[in-house]
Enzyme design. Structure first.
Site, PDB file in Angstrom:
ATOM      1  N   HIS A 149       0.821  -1.217   0.000  1.00  0.00           N
ATOM      2  CA  HIS A 149       0.000   0.000   0.000  1.00  0.00           C
ATOM      3  C   HIS A 149       0.850   1.260   0.000  1.00  0.00           C
ATOM      4  O   HIS A 149       0.390   2.326  -0.421  1.00  0.00           O
ATOM      5  CB  HIS A 149      -1.014  -0.008   1.152  1.00  0.00           C
ATOM      6  N   ASP A 151       1.218  -7.781   2.285  1.00  0.00           N
ATOM      7  CA  ASP A 151       1.315  -6.340   2.034  1.00  0.00           C
ATOM      8  C   ASP A 151       2.778  -5.919   1.878  1.00  0.00           C
ATOM      9  O   ASP A 151       3.372  -5.323   2.778  1.00  0.00           O
ATOM     10  CB  ASP A 151       0.647  -5.583   3.178  1.00  0.00           C
ATOM     11  N   SER A 184       4.027   2.126   8.440  1.00  0.00           N
ATOM     12  CA  SER A 184       3.771   1.192   7.344  1.00  0.00           C
ATOM     13  C   SER A 184       5.068   0.922   6.593  1.00  0.00           C
ATOM     14  O   SER A 184       5.750   1.843   6.152  1.00  0.00           O
ATOM     15  CB  SER A 184       2.738   1.771   6.382  1.00  0.00           C
TER      16      SER A 184
END
Length: 717
Positions: free
Chosen positions: A83, A219, A651
């Site tokens: 992402h 991810d 992230s």
């Protein structure tokens, strides 16, 4: 007894608080290093951050200003979240070459794809410059003058403090402006896409599973940093070479078990751990509900179109994911704050704080802080709500209004800076707007506008609502705007910018879409922001003094860490499951079986590539699988959770074992624990990580990218 239980959750007196906090890596010696070793760490603070030698901080760059990455080879290969790389993957995708759906893998360096404006930032060193930043401010009584002087000092210091010519200085505030640190940084601007799994792996579960445990998402994505021949930052050039890092992480496939030590390094974006109770109450009851309502409406419209049209799905995939991320986060945050009685916890802490103030004889300095908070937050409430609604409706979620606001800024530049500045901005806007319309669909935007303009007219405090939106018929206004505005396609938008300044201003002010935005923006800038800024400045000054008092009056044993501010931090804890509710216990690991259990053929969120199904059926996991509890069947680890204190910006952060080897990468938090941005509870706050064995399995067995596997240093079972 109830208050005692609540107080145990709060940051200053948590019995398990050694597993929380976002710590500055240059200051780990002492208490932090001791705690980390007690939790099982086998390396030293010097291994994590060193001034004179290569260390782990040299392998953890900030990715594109908002995420984190880690260097995993001596050729500048970096790993981050899918992402985080999503915008760049999308920008290379077309209907014919759909890398979002099918994935992308470069089997040779020549196949790696350059990315416009993508960069990574390395921290070279960190220094305390508090006294220099605050010089000349002690005699100033006006908060505005004090902040102006601080900014002037920072500007001068950024230019004059020692650095190499290819480096930059960046000074950031800590503890609400009670401390300032200098970060000497290097920005590498040639970063190329190397690999990304299909979204059915990289975004498996998509928005349904976002912020949720158990999770089954791969991810991750891969990029490579390129440098000039001297290994220094350089713009993209075919002559650039792979970056040679000072440090890169070995990848361990030895496996992990519950209660193992874990550490996460990264660039957490923003937390507010020390807000007063009245501020938390306002977030829960006023601000979050309004923002959630706006995004909920926008997402429902976009989702309806994306499910029916593949081209729209590609256009809006990144935008949808961005909007959905914090929409769901705010829902979980509000739920967690209510469930954990955060306001009561804060109120109890403030009662104890006031007693400490009196005991220390500090009433003159700190005695009125809590009363000031009550007064200021009561005054700012309507202004803060109006500000959030304008931001959400006009600037973030309605595209025609976003473009209208670009023109509004252009008109303001003419008034404040003159013809030349106007012409420069006009030309830049005309040239730069192409990418916007590449991912724009007028039918999607029209339906979003109708929903959100109605919410704006209903939710905005009435004293701030422009006449144009009073007694609103949202359907009629929408039809009028989208039938008559030139903001809905590239050619018409550019036509508005043709001519001299007088002609342009006349044309944009005759445009129906611009007229609505201008009415909203004028009311906002004239009636909302001046008072909001005034009150917010008061709150900031009070918060700084409150933070100073907390630092001063707390015992030396108190573990007080600075709020996140997008600077490099270290957090540590243990691999551990949790109990979100009565009679529910979550284990800390998930496996590929869970992917297949969620699998729905053809589904937008839960489809699975046939090749992954085949690998699962044949248990072709290579060196990355593990034996199940019964030792009979081979299992493929996917995700795991731990007590590391993370937030947005973490992230892509490396998840490291006790020896500093990479065991996974951070990508999310559990929904019940998203209130950790306001305070952290080791009982339910968990960060979610992709197991590095799943990453390697996808690269190796699914993608067949042996070139990348050979490039890494993998520590075997």
């Amino acid at each position: 007894m109830k208050f005692l239980k609540l107080l145990l959750l709060f940051i200053f007196v948590q019995v398990n608080a050694q597993q929380g906090g976002m710590w500055i890596p240059s200051l780990l010696n002492g208490m932090n290093e001791s705690e980390m070793k007690k939790l099982g760490m086998k390396i030293s603070a010097e291994d994590i951050y060193s001034i004179n030698h290569s260390s782990m901080k040299d392998a953890v760059p900030q990715f594109d200003g908002g995420c984190t990455a880690e260097v995993i080879s001596d050729k500048g290969l970096i790993l981050t979240n899918h992402h985080c790389g999503f915008d760049n993957i999308q920008s290379h995708s077309t209907v014919e070459h759909d890398y979002l759906t099918n994935g992308f893998w470069a089997y040779k360096m020549e196949e790696e794809l350059p990315n416009k404006d993508l960069y990574v930032t390395f921290i070279i060193r960190i220094e305390d410059v508090t006294s220099k930043v605050l010089e000349g401010t002690t005699t100033l009584t006006s908060e505005a003058e004090k902040q102006k002087k601080i900014q002037e000092n920072i500007s001068i210091l950024n230019k004059t403090l020692p650095k190499e010519t290819w480096q930059e200085n960046s000074i950031r505030p800590f503890f609400d402006g009670n401390q300032y640190l200098l970060f000497v940084i290097e920005n590498y601007e040639d970063v190329r896409l190397v690999g990304a799994p299909p979204s059915s792996i990289g975004k498996f579960g998509s928005d349904t599973d976002n912020w949720v445990w158990p999770r089954h998402t791969g991810d991750f994505s891969l990029f490579r940093i390129y440098a000039d021949k001297n290994n220094r930052p350089a713009k993209y050039s075919k002559d650039n070479v792979p970056y040679k890092p000072k440090h890169f992480f070995p990848l361990s496939i030895k496996g992990i078990k519950e209660n193992d030590f874990t550490m996460v390094m990264g660039f957490p974006g923003r937390t507010q751990e020390y807000l007063p109770a009245v501020a938390v109450e306002q977030i829960v009851n006023t601000l979050n509900p309004a923002k959630i309502e706006v995004r909920d409406a926008a997402l429902k419209v976009q989702d309806g179109f994306m499910r029916k049209d593949q081209a729209i799905k590609i256009q809006y995939a990144s935008k949808y994911a961005s909007v959905a991320n914090y929409w769901k986060k705010w829902i979980g945050e509000s739920k967690g704050l209510k469930k954990s009685n955060a306001v009561e916890v804060k109120q109890k802490f403030e009662t104890d704080f006031q007693q400490k103030v009196i005991k220390a004889g500090k009433e003159a300095a700190y005695g009125n802080l809590l009363r000031d908070f009550e007064k200021n937050y009561a005054e700012i409430k309507d202004y803060a709500l109006a500000r959030d609604l304008f931001t959400e409706v006009a600037l973030r979620n309605t595209e025609i209004l976003q473009n209208g606001y670009r023109l509004y800024q252009l008109e303001q530049i003419l008034k404040t800076k003159g013809e030349q500045a106007f012409t420069d901005r006009k030309n830049n806007l005309s040239n730069g707007i192409v990418d916007f319309y590449k991912d724009y669909n007028v039918n999607v935007d029209k339906n979003v506008f109708e929903q959100l303009i109605a919410i704006y007219a209903k939710r905005l405090p009435s004293q701030f609502l422009p006449n144009e939106l009073k007694n609103l018929n949202a359907s009629q206004l929408t039809t009028d705007v989208y039938n008559n505005s030139k903001l809905t396609n590239l050619e018409d938008f550019r036509s508005l910018l043709e001519g001299d300044s007088k002609t342009v201003i006349e044309k944009i002010n005759a445009d129906k879409g611009y007229q609505i935005l201008k009415a909203m923006a004028d009311a906002h800038t004239k009636n909302v922001m001046p008072k909001y800024d005034e009150l917010n400045l008061k709150n900031s000054a009070t918060q700084r003094t409150y933070m100073k008092a907390i630092l001063e009056l707390s015992p030396k044993s108190a573990r007080i860490f600075p709020d996140a501010n997008s600077t490099l931090r270290v957090t540590y804890g243990k691999v551990k499951g949790y109990k979100p509710n009565d009679a529910i216990t979550y284990e800390p690991f998930t496996y590929l079986e869970g992917v297949m259990e969620k699998y729905v053929p053809g589904d937008y969120e839960f489809d699975v590539p046939q090749k992954l199904i085949d690998l699962y059926n044949t248990k072709n996991y290579g060196n990355y699988g593990v034996k199940g509890l019964d030792r009979a069947e081979l299992k493929m680890p996917v995700n795991f959770i731990a007590t590391n204190h993370t937030t947005g910006g973490n992230s892509g952060s490396p998840a490291l074992d006790a020896k500093g080897n990479l065991i996974g990468l951070n990508f999310d938090r559990v929904w019940e624990g998203t209130m950790s941005d306001i305070y952290y509870s080791p009982e339910i706050c968990r960060n979610i990580m992709v197991d590095i064995r799943y990453v390697l399995f996808i690269i190796d067995k699914f993608a067949g990218a042996e070139n990348l596997i050979k490039e890494m240093k993998i520590i075997p079972n």
